[in-house]
Each structure stands twice: as structure tokens, then as C-alpha cells.
Design a protein around this motif. Sequence first.
Motif, PDB file in Angstrom:
ATOM      1  N   UNK A 160      35.442  39.910  37.430  1.00 47.36           N
ATOM      2  CA  UNK A 160      34.881  40.384  38.703  1.00 47.36           C
ATOM      3  C   UNK A 160      33.362  40.187  38.731  1.00 47.36           C
ATOM      4  N   UNK A 161      32.713  40.308  37.575  1.00 50.64           N
ATOM      5  CA  UNK A 161      31.259  40.103  37.529  1.00 50.64           C
ATOM      6  C   UNK A 161      30.933  38.628  37.756  1.00 50.64           C
ATOM      7  N   UNK A 162      31.671  37.769  37.045  1.00 48.61           N
ATOM      8  CA  UNK A 162      31.396  36.336  37.188  1.00 48.61           C
ATOM      9  C   UNK A 162      31.672  35.858  38.617  1.00 48.61           C
ATOM     10  N   UNK A 163      32.763  36.361  39.201  1.00 44.29           N
ATOM     11  CA  UNK A 163      33.075  35.962  40.580  1.00 44.29           C
ATOM     12  C   UNK A 163      31.970  36.414  41.529  1.00 44.29           C
ATOM     13  N   UNK A 164      31.493  37.630  41.345  1.00 52.22           N
ATOM     14  CA  UNK A 164      30.430  38.152  42.222  1.00 52.22           C
ATOM     15  C   UNK A 164      29.163  37.320  42.068  1.00 52.22           C
ATOM     16  N   UNK A 165      28.834  36.948  40.834  1.00 49.74           N
ATOM     17  CA  UNK A 165      27.638  36.114  40.600  1.00 49.74           C
ATOM     18  C   UNK A 165      27.781  34.764  41.300  1.00 49.74           C
ATOM     19  N   UNK A 166      28.954  34.180  41.175  1.00 49.20           N
ATOM     20  CA  UNK A 166      29.120  32.837  41.757  1.00 49.20           C
ATOM     21  C   UNK A 166      29.164  32.884  43.278  1.00 49.20           C
ATOM     22  N   UNK A 167      29.786  33.929  43.842  1.00 51.79           N
ATOM     23  CA  UNK A 167      29.804  34.052  45.311  1.00 51.79           C
ATOM     24  C   UNK A 167      28.384  34.323  45.823  1.00 51.79           C
ATOM     25  N   UNK A 168      27.619  35.101  45.068  1.00 48.08           N
ATOM     26  CA  UNK A 168      26.229  35.369  45.468  1.00 48.08           C
ATOM     27  C   UNK A 168      25.432  34.068  45.489  1.00 48.08           C
ATOM     28  N   UNK A 169      25.618  33.241  44.458  1.00 44.27           N
ATOM     29  CA  UNK A 169      24.883  31.979  44.388  1.00 44.27           C
ATOM     30  C   UNK A 169      25.282  31.054  45.541  1.00 44.27           C
ATOM     31  N   UNK A 170      26.547  31.099  45.941  1.00 45.83           N
ATOM     32  CA  UNK A 170      27.024  30.215  47.010  1.00 45.83           C
ATOM     33  C   UNK A 170      26.585  30.680  48.397  1.00 45.83           C
ATOM     34  N   UNK A 171      26.428  31.992  48.577  1.00 48.88           N
ATOM     35  CA  UNK A 171      26.218  32.523  49.923  1.00 48.88           C
ATOM     36  C   UNK A 171      24.826  33.096  50.147  1.00 48.88           C
ATOM     37  N   UNK A 212      46.842  35.152  45.161  1.00 48.07           N
ATOM     38  CA  UNK A 212      46.949  36.610  45.059  1.00 48.07           C
ATOM     39  C   UNK A 212      46.099  37.244  46.149  1.00 48.07           C
ATOM     40  N   UNK A 213      46.504  38.441  46.599  1.00 48.82           N
ATOM     41  CA  UNK A 213      45.721  39.103  47.633  1.00 48.82           C
ATOM     42  C   UNK A 213      44.391  39.589  47.075  1.00 48.82           C
ATOM     43  N   UNK A 214      43.319  39.131  47.672  1.00 39.82           N
ATOM     44  CA  UNK A 214      41.974  39.573  47.282  1.00 39.82           C
ATOM     45  C   UNK A 214      41.067  39.335  48.476  1.00 39.82           C
ATOM     46  N   UNK A 215      40.230  40.306  48.789  1.00 38.73           N
ATOM     47  CA  UNK A 215      39.215  40.064  49.810  1.00 38.73           C
ATOM     48  C   UNK A 215      37.892  40.596  49.304  1.00 38.73           C
ATOM     49  N   UNK A 216      36.839  40.161  49.960  1.00 40.81           N
ATOM     50  CA  UNK A 216      35.504  40.479  49.483  1.00 40.81           C
ATOM     51  C   UNK A 216      34.565  40.589  50.675  1.00 40.81           C
ATOM     52  N   UNK A 260      43.471  38.371  40.191  1.00 38.52           N
ATOM     53  CA  UNK A 260      43.041  37.753  41.448  1.00 38.52           C
ATOM     54  C   UNK A 260      41.661  37.115  41.286  1.00 38.52           C
ATOM     55  N   UNK A 261      40.775  37.803  40.561  1.00 36.39           N
ATOM     56  CA  UNK A 261      39.428  37.244  40.345  1.00 36.39           C
ATOM     57  C   UNK A 261      39.495  35.966  39.509  1.00 36.39           C
ATOM     58  N   UNK A 262      40.391  35.921  38.531  1.00 34.05           N
ATOM     59  CA  UNK A 262      40.529  34.688  37.730  1.00 34.05           C
ATOM     60  C   UNK A 262      41.041  33.527  38.594  1.00 34.05           C
ATOM     61  N   UNK A 263      41.994  33.827  39.485  1.00 33.06           N
ATOM     62  CA  UNK A 263      42.465  32.782  40.401  1.00 33.06           C
ATOM     63  C   UNK A 263      41.285  32.274  41.234  1.00 33.06           C
ATOM     64  N   UNK A 264      40.455  33.207  41.725  1.00 33.09           N
ATOM     65  CA  UNK A 264      39.305  32.818  42.551  1.00 33.09           C
ATOM     66  C   UNK A 264      38.311  31.978  41.743  1.00 33.09           C
ATOM     67  N   UNK A 265      38.101  32.347  40.482  1.00 33.24           N
ATOM     68  CA  UNK A 265      37.182  31.562  39.645  1.00 33.24           C
ATOM     69  C   UNK A 265      37.729  30.156  39.421  1.00 33.24           C
ATOM     70  N   UNK A 266      39.054  30.057  39.215  1.00 33.51           N
ATOM     71  CA  UNK A 266      39.659  28.730  39.033  1.00 33.51           C
ATOM     72  C   UNK A 266      39.481  27.891  40.303  1.00 33.51           C
ATOM     73  N   UNK A 267      39.594  28.544  41.459  1.00 33.98           N
ATOM     74  CA  UNK A 267      39.386  27.843  42.737  1.00 33.98           C
ATOM     75  C   UNK A 267      37.957  27.304  42.816  1.00 33.98           C
ATOM     76  N   UNK A 268      36.979  28.131  42.455  1.00 29.56           N
ATOM     77  CA  UNK A 268      35.581  27.677  42.512  1.00 29.56           C
ATOM     78  C   UNK A 268      35.334  26.539  41.519  1.00 29.56           C
TER      79      UNK A 268
END
Length: 432
Positions: free
Chosen positions: A91-102, A288-292, A324-332
Motif C-alpha cells: 500500500x505504501x509503494x502503490x501510494x508513492x507511485x500514484x503520487x508520482x504519476x498524479x 480485485x476491487x480497489x479504489x483510491x 489488490x495493491x499488488x495487482x495494482x503495482x503489477x499493472x503499473x
Amino acid sequence: MTNANLLARTQAVLWHPCTQMKHLEQTPPLAIARGEGPWLIDTEGRRYLDAISSWWVNLFGHANPRINAALIDQLSRIEHVMLAGCTHAPVVELSERLAALTGLGHAFYGSDGASATEIALKMSFHFWRNSGRPEKTGFISLKNGYHGETLGALSVTDVALFKDIYAPLLRHSHQATSPDARLAAPGESAHDYALRAAADLEAHLAAHAERTAAIILEPLVQGATGMAMYAPVYLQRVRELCDHYQVHLIADEIAVGFGRTGTMFACEQAGIRGDFLCLSKGLTGGYLPLSCVLTTDAVYAAFYDDATARGFLHSHSYTGNPLACRAALAVLDIFEQDGVIDANRVKAARFTALLAEVAAHPRVRNFRHVGMIWAFDVADAAPGFSDDFHRRALEQGVFLRPIGDTVYFMPPYVIEEPEMRLLAETTLACLS
Ligand SMILES: *Cc1c(COP(=O)(O)O)cnc(C)c1O
């Protein structure tokens, strides 16, 4: 298990979403056993091209080996842990990467798109309250907008079929003129019409901004009401108005995020950023269901305090689920490693070329396209057009679900030329 067996048991115990159950007597659901790339495979081995990405969530195909591998790895570590009082690397890594993207540095997680809408609305209201402006309680959304169907989200959604029955339960919100380019006057450009729609929004803000917390909108494409597309200048103008009138902009990119409109996020095409960004659907590649909800330092700072009640005390049991966060990281990772945005540009041009005959068909109106979304309206559509088209496409191995008289394609990004051809040919056959 046979199709018939599964269908009978489905009807006995299952209540399907967005469905009058009695209609299943005429249109039974597909009994899906497995998936493979852009294909759905039923219990009897028939294959259907998933041309709408399983309600717009799937990006890189079903049973994607890279996303599967990430999930298998995560399963052997931790499947879930509550996010109040605990944290974890995914969840930390996903948040960092989404922050960098947005460029939005604080991430709050929910499970579905509608819960992201609820979170953004509550956060905006609570920000103003924490900032000494408790009278800012109103919300603006757009005509024909869609933001989900829980009660708060439905309040800012404008789809009569989903909303009217529940009107007594809903809070009032204002619906501003839609910038949908199809509403332009004869001879008026999409750009000029978007500015006219923004002028209508300004008139409302001039009178009501003092009591308005936020405007929520779907950037570039209003999806659920029929893939209405509009000029990016509308978003630029809304951003200016929000700054001028001190109203938050909530960008609901639940459907259009993750490359759907040709850029990673639709707001990039207007060079703007929302105060809140809602993401879901493609976030986990349809796994997997995940929203942010992502937001700014300024919003975050307004909640950061010794007083518990100034904090954002919202929660869902599965907030920040590690799988769900791992799936999202794999997507990125796939976006990065495969240069997906550029590759999609080439694919989109090819598919648009293959659709030339569809676009020129005498029954086709308003053929439109942005990124990996194509749509058109069908003239002289008979009652029941949508179900009929759906059934006829299925007979040819293509899974489509027109919205009213609007046929649209939103294929997974792994679609290749033979599948594009099948989709174009099936559509032509269904139009005749
Ligand atoms: C699908 C969608 C939602 C709701 O997401 P759910 O996961 O179905 O609750 C909200 N906003 C937009 C723009 C959507 O397309």
C-alpha cells in the motif's frame, strides 16, 4: 458443470447487478468458466471477445501471467491486514507511485468506485468545515454524469433510471449543463460548445459558490450515460472557475483513468489537476476491487491535528488490501515496461482505420473516439435495440452491451488485429 445446471442454480440464488431478474428468462447470462487475454470462455468452451473489458475494468487481459505471479507471491506473504494501526509495503509503494504519476501526494483507499465518490465528497465537505467554512455543503455535478450508486454517489449521479425511484432518499445537488459535444448547435465547434457549457457553470457558481464544497465530473468522457465526449478546454475552464470561486474540483477518473483516453489520466490532456482524483476500475487491471482517492498537501494539512474529530474518520474493512495493491503495482509495472500508452496509440489508429466502414454506415451517427474508447449512436433503433444487438453480437462471439442506442467498444489493451477485425465485422453485421 454444464451451462444449464449453472444457469438454473444462478436463477435460484443470485441477484444480478443492473438487471431486472425476470428478463433473464429471455436473456440468460453467459456461464463463464475461464478467461484468456481478451477472451471469455464459457462452460461449454465457446469463446467471446470481451470488447467492453468486463465493465471497463480489465486492461491487460484475463488470467494475465504477470499479474497472476504478483498475486501468487503476495498470497504467500499476507493476504490482508487492517489498515488502521498497521501499514504494509504494497500500500505504501502503490501510494508513492500514484503520487508520482498524479502529483497528488496523499492516498485514501476504498473498495469500489462508489466508495471513492463517497470519500471525496465527505473529504471536501470536511475540509471546508475544518477551514472555518461549514456553510460550504453543496455539490455540483454534470447533467448525464455518473459517479456510482450508493446514496451519496447517486445524489451526484444524473441517470433517471437509476436515480428517480430513490429520489426521496437523496440529498439535493445541482446538475450543470453537460459539455457533451453532441449538444453543440449546428455549426458550433465542440470547443465553443464546451465554453458555453462552462459559462452556465459560472452563472451557477457566481450565485452559489459560498455554499458549494465541490464540483464532481468525469474528465473528457461521460461513460455510463453513453460515452459522451467533450473538449478538454471545458476542464481548463472548470479549473479556473474552481480556483476563482474557491470550490474543489473532484476528478472522477474511475472509468477514464489508466490510459483509457490515450493519456495515463484524462486530466493531463487539459493540463489540469483536480483537488481530488478518484480511481478504481482499471487500477487493479480488473483483478480485485480497489479504489483510491488522491488529494493535495493542502487538503491533507487541514485534517492533520491533535483533535481526533478533525481527522478523516472514514473506514472500510478492506481498505488498502495487500493483494489488490499488488495487482495494482503489477499493472503499473506493465504500463512502464511495455510502454503501453505509446503502444495503444498505434493500436487505436489501426482499429479506427478498421472501423471506417462502421463509421460511414448509414445508420451510424456521431461516431466518436478518444484513446481506447470508440462509440456511435444508431439511428432508427427499435425498442429493445440494446438487448437485440447484444444477442446478435454474442452469436458471432463478441460480448458487447450497448447503452440505449449507443454502441461502444472499450477493449482490453491486449487486443490484437485479428480481434479488432472480428469486432468491426460483427458490428457491421449487427447493423444490417
Ligand atoms: C463505474 C463508475 C463509478 C462507480 O464505480 P463502482 O465500482 O461500480 O462503484 C463511479 N464513477 C464512474 C465515472 C464510473 O464509471
